[in-house]
Design a protein around this motif. Sequence first.
Motif, PDB file in Angstrom:
ATOM      1  N   SER A  16      77.209  -9.680 -29.656  1.00 17.66           N
ATOM      2  CA  SER A  16      78.128  -9.728 -28.512  1.00 17.66           C
ATOM      3  C   SER A  16      79.193 -10.789 -28.778  1.00 17.66           C
ATOM      4  O   SER A  16      78.907 -11.823 -29.373  1.00 17.66           O
ATOM      5  CB  SER A  16      77.363 -10.082 -27.233  1.00 17.66           C
ATOM      6  OG  SER A  16      78.250 -10.214 -26.152  1.00 17.66           O
ATOM      7  N   GLN A  18      80.358 -12.886 -26.871  1.00 19.24           N
ATOM      8  CA  GLN A  18      80.115 -14.156 -26.178  1.00 19.24           C
ATOM      9  C   GLN A  18      79.439 -15.195 -27.067  1.00 19.24           C
ATOM     10  O   GLN A  18      79.408 -16.370 -26.731  1.00 19.24           O
ATOM     11  CB  GLN A  18      79.277 -13.918 -24.926  1.00 19.24           C
ATOM     12  CG  GLN A  18      77.877 -13.417 -25.213  1.00 19.24           C
ATOM     13  CD  GLN A  18      77.077 -13.137 -23.970  1.00 19.24           C
ATOM     14  OE1 GLN A  18      77.078 -13.947 -23.056  1.00 19.24           O
ATOM     15  NE2 GLN A  18      76.413 -12.000 -23.941  1.00 19.24           N
ATOM     16  N   PHE A  19      78.904 -14.767 -28.216  1.00 19.04           N
ATOM     17  CA  PHE A  19      78.164 -15.687 -29.080  1.00 19.04           C
ATOM     18  C   PHE A  19      79.017 -16.132 -30.269  1.00 19.04           C
ATOM     19  O   PHE A  19      78.695 -15.856 -31.424  1.00 19.04           O
ATOM     20  CB  PHE A  19      76.846 -15.051 -29.540  1.00 19.04           C
ATOM     21  CG  PHE A  19      75.929 -14.771 -28.393  1.00 19.04           C
ATOM     22  CD1 PHE A  19      75.275 -15.803 -27.740  1.00 19.04           C
ATOM     23  CD2 PHE A  19      75.756 -13.481 -27.927  1.00 19.04           C
ATOM     24  CE1 PHE A  19      74.452 -15.555 -26.662  1.00 19.04           C
ATOM     25  CE2 PHE A  19      74.926 -13.219 -26.860  1.00 19.04           C
ATOM     26  CZ  PHE A  19      74.275 -14.258 -26.214  1.00 19.04           C
ATOM     27  N   TRP A  41      69.646  -5.592 -22.005  1.00 18.21           N
ATOM     28  CA  TRP A  41      69.501  -6.898 -21.363  1.00 18.21           C
ATOM     29  C   TRP A  41      68.203  -7.505 -21.828  1.00 18.21           C
ATOM     30  O   TRP A  41      67.151  -6.860 -21.766  1.00 18.21           O
ATOM     31  CB  TRP A  41      69.460  -6.750 -19.841  1.00 18.21           C
ATOM     32  CG  TRP A  41      70.789  -6.604 -19.191  1.00 18.21           C
ATOM     33  CD1 TRP A  41      71.366  -5.457 -18.766  1.00 18.21           C
ATOM     34  CD2 TRP A  41      71.699  -7.656 -18.863  1.00 18.21           C
ATOM     35  NE1 TRP A  41      72.587  -5.719 -18.206  1.00 18.21           N
ATOM     36  CE2 TRP A  41      72.813  -7.067 -18.249  1.00 18.21           C
ATOM     37  CE3 TRP A  41      71.681  -9.040 -19.037  1.00 18.21           C
ATOM     38  CZ2 TRP A  41      73.893  -7.817 -17.804  1.00 18.21           C
ATOM     39  CZ3 TRP A  41      72.761  -9.778 -18.591  1.00 18.21           C
ATOM     40  CH2 TRP A  41      73.857  -9.165 -17.982  1.00 18.21           C
ATOM     41  N   GLU A  46      66.608 -19.752 -24.880  1.00 20.73           N
ATOM     42  CA  GLU A  46      67.422 -20.232 -25.988  1.00 20.73           C
ATOM     43  C   GLU A  46      66.645 -21.370 -26.639  1.00 20.73           C
ATOM     44  O   GLU A  46      66.078 -22.216 -25.962  1.00 20.73           O
ATOM     45  CB  GLU A  46      68.764 -20.734 -25.468  1.00 20.73           C
ATOM     46  CG  GLU A  46      69.697 -21.195 -26.544  1.00 20.73           C
ATOM     47  CD  GLU A  46      71.047 -21.611 -25.993  1.00 20.73           C
ATOM     48  OE1 GLU A  46      71.814 -22.194 -26.778  1.00 20.73           O
ATOM     49  OE2 GLU A  46      71.332 -21.383 -24.805  1.00 20.73           O
ATOM     50  N   ARG A  57      67.491 -17.797 -20.209  1.00 16.44           N
ATOM     51  CA  ARG A  57      68.708 -16.998 -20.083  1.00 16.44           C
ATOM     52  C   ARG A  57      68.393 -15.524 -20.032  1.00 16.44           C
ATOM     53  O   ARG A  57      67.357 -15.077 -20.517  1.00 16.44           O
ATOM     54  CB  ARG A  57      69.620 -17.221 -21.298  1.00 16.44           C
ATOM     55  CG  ARG A  57      70.147 -18.606 -21.453  1.00 16.44           C
ATOM     56  CD  ARG A  57      71.016 -18.740 -22.662  1.00 16.44           C
ATOM     57  NE  ARG A  57      72.235 -17.943 -22.536  1.00 16.44           N
ATOM     58  CZ  ARG A  57      73.262 -18.038 -23.365  1.00 16.44           C
ATOM     59  NH1 ARG A  57      73.223 -18.888 -24.369  1.00 16.44           N
ATOM     60  NH2 ARG A  57      74.326 -17.301 -23.198  1.00 16.44           N
ATOM     61  N   ILE A  59      70.531 -12.257 -21.436  1.00 14.72           N
ATOM     62  CA  ILE A  59      71.706 -11.976 -22.261  1.00 14.72           C
ATOM     63  C   ILE A  59      71.890 -10.468 -22.413  1.00 14.72           C
ATOM     64  O   ILE A  59      70.922  -9.703 -22.411  1.00 14.72           O
ATOM     65  CB  ILE A  59      71.626 -12.662 -23.649  1.00 14.72           C
ATOM     66  CG1 ILE A  59      70.396 -12.207 -24.438  1.00 14.72           C
ATOM     67  CG2 ILE A  59      71.626 -14.182 -23.480  1.00 14.72           C
ATOM     68  CD1 ILE A  59      70.325 -12.765 -25.854  1.00 14.72           C
TER      69      ILE A  59
END
Length: 95
Positions: A16, A18-19, A41, A46, A57, A59
């Motif tokens: 993704s 976002q990472f 999902w 983490e 989390r 993710i």
Amino acid sequence: MLPRSGDVLHVTRAASVQFLRPIMFRVIRVLDQPTYDGWLWLEGYELNAAGDAVNRRSIFVQREGLVRIKAAPEPRPHTVRTQRRPVTRTPVRVG
């Protein structure tokens, strides 16, 4: 690869956008929510460099972008337990 509970994953930009900074992630479970084809999902923790959980989390990632670092241990086979004896009850002494 569909992650299982206990798997440790390396989650990068391939999973993704976002990472930007990759993370290690220990899976608790795959959430059963409707998503786009190939996406899922994950709920989990983490991990820091020592492998300690630092943040819980959820993710949203592409399945194909996940890299398994460590697989979850195989479940132990079911063992037959011996029958337990009933507890012998004795009268209670007062005083």
